[in-house]
Design a protein around this motif. Structure first.
Motif, mmCIF file in Angstrom:
data_model
loop_
_atom_site.group_PDB
_atom_site.id
_atom_site.type_symbol
_atom_site.label_atom_id
_atom_site.label_comp_id
_atom_site.label_asym_id
_atom_site.label_seq_id
_atom_site.Cartn_x
_atom_site.Cartn_y
_atom_site.Cartn_z
ATOM 1 N N TYR A 114 61.984 48.294 20.037
ATOM 2 C CA TYR A 114 62.216 49.502 20.876
ATOM 3 C C TYR A 114 61.179 50.593 20.575
ATOM 4 O O TYR A 114 61.508 51.788 20.569
ATOM 5 N N ASP A 117 60.696 53.741 23.078
ATOM 6 C CA ASP A 117 61.794 54.710 23.114
ATOM 7 C C ASP A 117 61.967 55.399 21.765
ATOM 8 O O ASP A 117 62.289 56.596 21.693
ATOM 9 N N PHE A 132 67.870 52.246 17.359
ATOM 10 C CA PHE A 132 66.699 51.384 17.518
ATOM 11 C C PHE A 132 66.634 50.229 16.516
ATOM 12 O O PHE A 132 65.556 49.824 16.100
ATOM 13 N N GLY A 134 66.269 46.689 15.737
ATOM 14 C CA GLY A 134 65.689 45.650 16.591
ATOM 15 C C GLY A 134 65.956 44.236 16.116
ATOM 16 O O GLY A 134 66.934 43.964 15.430
ATOM 17 N N LYS A 271 66.170 51.714 26.970
ATOM 18 C CA LYS A 271 65.233 51.134 26.009
ATOM 19 C C LYS A 271 65.056 49.615 26.173
ATOM 20 O O LYS A 271 64.187 49.018 25.555
ATOM 21 N N GLU A 272 65.872 49.001 27.040
ATOM 22 C CA GLU A 272 65.784 47.546 27.259
ATOM 23 C C GLU A 272 64.576 47.168 28.123
ATOM 24 O O GLU A 272 64.258 45.997 28.280
#
Ligand SMILES: NC(=O)c1ccc[n+]([C@@H]2O[C@H](COP(=O)([O-])OP(=O)(O)OC[C@H]3O[C@@H](n4cnc5c(N)ncnc54)[C@H](O)[C@@H]3O)[C@@H](O)[C@H]2O)c1
Ligand SMILES: O=C(O)[C@H](O)COP(=O)(O)O
Length: 526
Positions: A114, A117, A132, A134, A271-272
């Motif tokens: 991410y 973002d 965030f 990940g 954020k995807e």
């Protein structure tokens, strides 16, 4: 001096090369109507993906000889329209491979962590370490759709990062995929097993919306998809739904169904999704590579030489071209010669590759021979691009033959043209220094370099005939530069090949034929 229009931003290295042979105008952001208005002045157009080169623009480009795409994709050029008009379309197939592959890899890592973002949140003065969290790519499965130049480089780097690699590409062999460390699978299996999917295929009718709602539904909920190839390979509406409904975990797009991206529900996703504005090739290294690659080709074409990466000259790939380059001029010269000897309308052209040449690809030589043959009728309008189409439309049938047993010269090319006025044949070879020699005319052996203006006679081999012809030409102030007789038997039939300094004045040919013993005479301009 030639004129080149550069209608998208191109690295200065390319402009410098073009400036060696042409006046270069850089005019970017032109509207279609503005481009149509000015394109008629230009001999070449250099573009990236920003300029849509439509049929209307091509038709208005009456002087255009070449369209150079500083990049890979030529989907913004109406290539069939350019071909019809004899305009070469060239690209740079490899100049931005690494840039595009690295962009796809950057997208994959950015999606996983991410990064865009997270970066934006810190810049907003936030310190959010929870949102965030990940995923690692190590030991995950990457599905590569299209294992060509870019896909292969992505594979090499992803392998080094410890990823398991699956690939879908119906046009490559299992062995090739294995060499690159990929297991070749069908698309369904790739969609079902991959944690990351990256697309590296051209946009064609078959690949348009290849990734649609049905295929997105086959992907794992934690899967992320990356498209740095062409817009429209993923159905954007279906993708937006899949992301909103959590059917897949993420997507990164560099290319769009319509560019620049207009109103789109993709922008509303958080954020995807990562969206970049078609930046795959935007590295300084790639821009220098593609600019130089394409500018060199435009320069060569403006100088009358063939281009190495023409997309609309079949069979003329760089390797073949390099090998056959010296023979292209030979084929064209022989085509011009046999076309003028045959006179009238040619209906059949036999192109025979002899000796060592017999193992080579014949198509480029056939194209060059046809270009020469049609020069009489079409002058500068015929070129490597449209020669085949023009020949077909004129009903010229082409036969290609090979004879490796002919050993007079290392490699030679034999053309035989049959037309409404009969059949004529010419053979030529390249000597050690690469110089073209005519080695046979209508079955009579000779050995003369072609010159711009030539006269050929068919006559009886008998005393006095050369002197009579020399005197006749002298009386018309025609200067003979060289002369050679070819015969099969003493005092039988023979041909004479004369190189003269200027075109033969009108009416002299009929005087030549009146010389006793001369049965026929031809004048040609090569
Ligand atoms: N985003 C950018 O700025 C950028 C930059 C460079 C290239 N590109 C695009 O990337 C794509 C790949 O470029 P490349 O240089 O690797 O091309 P390439 O020709 O080397 O490879 C394309 C591969 O796709 C395979 N393929 C074709 N049709 C397929 C299908 N229906 N299903 C699966 N595989 C298929 C081919 O066999 C080939 O191996 C092109 O669309 C190109 O325009 C984008
Ligand atoms: O096909 C390509 O080479 C890429 O899409 C790059 O396009 P660009 O030259 O407009 O960046």
């Amino acid at each position: 001096m030639s004129k080149v229009l550069v209608s998208d931003p191109i690295d200065q290295a390319g402009i410098d090369i073009l400036s060696q042979v042409a006046t270069v105008d850089v005019k970017t952001n032109l509207k279609p109507a503005e481009l149509i208005e000015i394109i008629g002045e230009y001999d070449a157009l250099m573009i990236r993906s920003g300029t849509q080169v439509t049929k209307e623009i091509i038709e208005a480009g009456t002087q255009l000889k070449i369209i150079g795409r500083a990049g890979v994709g030529v989907d913004n050029v109406d290539v069939p329209a350019a071909t019809r008009q004899g305009i070469v379309v060239v690209n740079s197939p490899e100049g931005n491979t690494i840039a595009a592959a690295e962009h796809a890899l950057a997208m994959m890592l950015s999606l996983s962590r991410y990064i865009p973002d997270a970066n934006a949140s810190v810049k907003r003065n936030e310190w959010d370490r929870k949102t965030f969290v990940g995923a690692e790519v190590y030991k995950k499965t990457l599905g590569i759709v299209g294992l060509g130049k870019i896909g292969s480089h992505v594979a090499a780097v992803a392998r080094a990062m410890g990823m398991r690699l699956l690939a879908f590409d119906p046009f490559i062999s299992t062995e090739r995929a294995e060499q690159i460390g990929c297991q070749l699978v069908d698309l369904d299996l790739l969609l079902q097993q991959a944690d990351y999917i990256t697309l590296h295929i051209p946009k064609t009718p078959e690949t348009t919306h290849l990734i649609n709602a049905e295929r997105l539904a086959k992907m794992k909920p934690n899967a992320r998809i990356i498209n740095c190839a062409r817009g429209g390979i993923i159905d954007e509406d279906a993708l937006a739904v899949a992301l909103k409904e959590g059917k897949i975990a993420g997507a990164a797009l560099d290319v769009y169904e319509s560019e620049p991206l207009g109103e789109s529900q993709l922008r509303a996703i958080g954020k995807e999704i990562i969206l970049t504005p078609h930046l795959g090739a935007s590295t300084s290294e790639a821009q220098v590579n593609v600019a130089i690659d394409v500018a060199e080709q435009i320069r060569d074409v403006l100088l009358g030489l063939p281009a190495r990466s023409a997309v609309n000259i079949p069979g003329l790939n760089p390797d073949v071209l390099e090998e056959l380059k010296p023979y292209m001029q030979l084929a064209e010269t022989l085509g011009r010669l046999v076309g003028q000897l045959a006179g009238g309308r040619v209906e059949l052209l036999n192109v025979r590759l002899q000796g060592e040449l017999a193992t080579n690809k014949s198509q480029p030589l056939v194209v060059a021979a046809l270009k020469g043959l049609l020069y009489q009728a079409l002058r500068e309008r015929v070129n490597y691009v449209n020669a085949t189409i023009e020949a077909k439309e004129r009903g010229i049938r082409v036969i290609e033959t090979r004879d490796a047993s002919v050993k007079d010269y290392a490699g030679s090319l034999h053309l035989e043209a049959t037309g409404t006025l009969g059949t004529h044949s010419v053979t030529g070879a390249l000597l050690g220094d690469g110089e073209i020699y005519l080695t046979n005319i209508d079955g009579f052996p000779i050995s003369v370099p072609p010159s711009q203006y030539m006269v050929f006679t068919l006559h009886r081999d008998m005393p006095g005939i050369i002197g009579k012809l020399g005197s006749l030409l002298g009386s018309f102030n025609v200067n003979i530069a060289s002369m050679q007789v070819g015969r099969k038997i003493v005092r039988g039939d023979a041909v004479m090949a004369l190189s003269i300094d200027d075109p033969l004045p009108d009416g002299i040919l009929t005087e030549i034929i009146k010389v006793p013993g001369i049965r026929d005479a031809y004048t040609v301009t090569l």
